[in-house]
Design an enzyme around this catalytic site. Structure first.
Site, PDB file in Angstrom:
ATOM      1  N   LYS A   1       0.810  -1.210   0.000  1.00 33.45           N
ATOM      2  CA  LYS A   1       0.000   0.000   0.000  1.00 33.45           C
ATOM      3  C   LYS A   1       0.847   1.266   0.000  1.00 33.45           C
ATOM      4  O   LYS A   1       0.376   2.327  -0.382  1.00 33.45           O
ATOM      5  CB  LYS A   1      -0.890   0.039   1.270  1.00 33.45           C
ATOM      6  CG  LYS A   1      -1.882  -1.076   1.405  1.00 33.45           C
ATOM      7  CD  LYS A   1      -2.603  -0.918   2.766  1.00 33.45           C
ATOM      8  CE  LYS A   1      -3.400  -2.135   3.081  1.00 33.45           C
ATOM      9  NZ  LYS A   1      -3.889  -2.069   4.485  1.00 33.45           N
TER      10      LYS A   1
ATOM     11  N   GLU B   1       8.251   2.089  -5.569  1.00 31.31           N
ATOM     12  CA  GLU B   1       8.184   1.790  -4.128  1.00 31.31           C
ATOM     13  C   GLU B   1       8.247   3.090  -3.321  1.00 31.31           C
ATOM     14  O   GLU B   1       8.870   4.058  -3.748  1.00 31.31           O
ATOM     15  CB  GLU B   1       9.396   0.949  -3.727  1.00 31.31           C
ATOM     16  CG  GLU B   1       9.168  -0.538  -3.732  1.00 31.31           C
ATOM     17  CD  GLU B   1       8.357  -1.008  -2.536  1.00 31.31           C
ATOM     18  OE1 GLU B   1       7.635  -0.206  -1.926  1.00 31.31           O
ATOM     19  OE2 GLU B   1       8.463  -2.198  -2.222  1.00 31.31           O
ATOM     20  N   ASP B   2       7.660   3.063  -2.140  1.00 35.76           N
ATOM     21  CA  ASP B   2       7.801   4.211  -1.239  1.00 35.76           C
ATOM     22  C   ASP B   2       9.154   4.181  -0.529  1.00 35.76           C
ATOM     23  O   ASP B   2       9.803   5.194  -0.375  1.00 35.76           O
ATOM     24  CB  ASP B   2       6.652   4.266  -0.216  1.00 35.76           C
ATOM     25  CG  ASP B   2       6.457   2.938   0.504  1.00 35.76           C
ATOM     26  OD1 ASP B   2       6.624   1.876  -0.133  1.00 35.76           O
ATOM     27  OD2 ASP B   2       6.146   2.945   1.701  1.00 35.76           O
TER      28      ASP B   2
ATOM     29  N   ASP C   1      14.317  -0.599   2.201  1.00 33.64           N
ATOM     30  CA  ASP C   1      14.838  -0.752   3.566  1.00 33.64           C
ATOM     31  C   ASP C   1      15.809  -1.938   3.567  1.00 33.64           C
ATOM     32  O   ASP C   1      16.961  -1.787   3.157  1.00 33.64           O
ATOM     33  CB  ASP C   1      13.613  -0.967   4.470  1.00 33.64           C
ATOM     34  CG  ASP C   1      13.891  -0.743   5.936  1.00 33.64           C
ATOM     35  OD1 ASP C   1      14.810  -1.367   6.456  1.00 33.64           O
ATOM     36  OD2 ASP C   1      13.176   0.035   6.574  1.00 33.64           O
TER      37      ASP C   1
ATOM     38  N   LYS D   1      16.884   3.743   2.559  1.00 36.81           N
ATOM     39  CA  LYS D   1      17.486   3.688   3.899  1.00 36.81           C
ATOM     40  C   LYS D   1      18.620   2.658   3.862  1.00 36.81           C
ATOM     41  O   LYS D   1      18.438   1.494   4.259  1.00 36.81           O
ATOM     42  CB  LYS D   1      16.390   3.274   4.889  1.00 36.81           C
ATOM     43  CG  LYS D   1      16.675   3.639   6.322  1.00 36.81           C
ATOM     44  CD  LYS D   1      15.729   2.923   7.250  1.00 36.81           C
ATOM     45  CE  LYS D   1      14.477   3.681   7.572  1.00 36.81           C
ATOM     46  NZ  LYS D   1      13.647   2.973   8.588  1.00 36.81           N
TER      47      LYS D   1
ATOM     48  N   VAL E   1      10.274   6.038   9.931  1.00 30.05           N
ATOM     49  CA  VAL E   1       9.550   7.117   9.252  1.00 30.05           C
ATOM     50  C   VAL E   1       8.132   6.693   8.885  1.00 30.05           C
ATOM     51  O   VAL E   1       7.886   5.540   8.542  1.00 30.05           O
ATOM     52  CB  VAL E   1      10.301   7.611   7.993  1.00 30.05           C
ATOM     53  CG1 VAL E   1      11.544   8.381   8.383  1.00 30.05           C
ATOM     54  CG2 VAL E   1      10.658   6.463   7.049  1.00 30.05           C
TER      55      VAL E   1
ATOM     56  N   ASP F   1       3.365   3.637   6.788  1.00 31.01           N
ATOM     57  CA  ASP F   1       2.574   3.417   8.007  1.00 31.01           C
ATOM     58  C   ASP F   1       3.409   2.883   9.161  1.00 31.01           C
ATOM     59  O   ASP F   1       4.510   2.390   8.985  1.00 31.01           O
ATOM     60  CB  ASP F   1       1.485   2.376   7.732  1.00 31.01           C
ATOM     61  CG  ASP F   1       2.047   0.950   7.608  1.00 31.01           C
ATOM     62  OD1 ASP F   1       3.041   0.766   6.877  1.00 31.01           O
ATOM     63  OD2 ASP F   1       1.509   0.038   8.264  1.00 31.01           O
TER      64      ASP F   1
ATOM     65  N   ARG G   1      -0.535   6.875   7.393  1.00 30.46           N
ATOM     66  CA  ARG G   1      -0.327   6.928   5.945  1.00 30.46           C
ATOM     67  C   ARG G   1      -0.832   8.249   5.362  1.00 30.46           C
ATOM     68  O   ARG G   1      -0.388   8.681   4.304  1.00 30.46           O
ATOM     69  CB  ARG G   1      -1.062   5.776   5.246  1.00 30.46           C
ATOM     70  CG  ARG G   1      -0.528   4.387   5.563  1.00 30.46           C
ATOM     71  CD  ARG G   1      -1.140   3.386   4.582  1.00 30.46           C
ATOM     72  NE  ARG G   1      -1.008   2.000   5.003  1.00 30.46           N
ATOM     73  CZ  ARG G   1       0.032   1.200   4.719  1.00 30.46           C
ATOM     74  NH1 ARG G   1       1.047   1.676   4.048  1.00 30.46           N
ATOM     75  NH2 ARG G   1       0.048  -0.051   5.110  1.00 30.46           N
TER      76      ARG G   1
END
Ligand code: PRP
Length: 179
Positions: free
Chosen positions: A42, A98-99, A102, A130, A152, A158, A164
């Site tokens: 999401k 992608e947001d 990681d 990151k 974050v 989220d 979000r």
């Protein structure tokens, strides 16, 4: 909700300026290639919506829903596909959006998962990178911001499905996720 945020890492303005730059680069690089943008839900929903408005070429859009964190703050390591693509990607130039990158497990999994469908190419875009948390090596083609190893949230990201809807990216107070 705002009381749970320690500090603002990236303002709305910083985010929008960087997205305009990314959109211009992608527009230049994919002109005439009719790429398929694949948003990874999401977390990508805000970034995807803003990025697509800055991409000025013929293209199409699809989404996958993928999850590896559940309600945890550390990845489970197992990537689950909750919704697959609805378009065939054979011979298409696929741009995965992608947001956040990681550990790298999600994108690494997706590159392999989509790669067997014979796309013409797979390009990776992430708003946030990151690097301190990387567990598998992965090379993204377009990255918005390199960020420190902080928890974050906001702008699609989220914690336990909350935050979000924040229009900026903020650092969550540790007492929220250490409870
Ligand atoms: C987040 C984010 C990426 C992934 C990145 O998704 O949207 O997909 O984690 O982390 P990684 O590099 O360690 O794999 P999450 O599993 O939290 O689901 P969501 O997008 O629904 O929030």
């Amino acid at each position: 909700m705002l009381n749970d945020i320690n500090s603002v890492l990236l303002t709305e303005d910083q985010i929008q300026k960087r997205i305009a730059e990314l959109g211009a680069e992608i527009t230049r690089d994919f002109e005439g290639k009719d790429p398929l943008f694949v948003g990874v839900l999401k977390g990508c929903f805000m970034f995807m919506a803003d990025l697509m408005r800055c991409v000025n070429i013929r293209c199409s859009v699809d989404f996958m829903a993928v999850s590896s964190y559940g309600n945890r703050s550390v990845t489970s390591g197992a990537v689950e596909i909750n919704k697959d693509l609805s378009e065939d990607i054979e011979n298409r130039h696929v741009i995965v959006v992608e947001d956040i990158l990681d550990s790298g497990l999600t994108l690494n999994y997706l590159v392999n998962y989509l790669g067997v469908r014979n796309p013409a190419s797979i390009t990776l875009v992430t708003l946030l990178d990151k690097p301190a948390r990387r567990r598998v090596p992965i090379k993204v083609d377009y990255a918005g911001f390199e960020i420190p190893d902080a928890f974050v949230v906001g702008y699609g990201l989220d914690y336990a499905e909350r935050y979000r809807n924040l229009p900026f990216i903020g650092i969550l107070k540790p007492e929220i996720y250490n409870d």
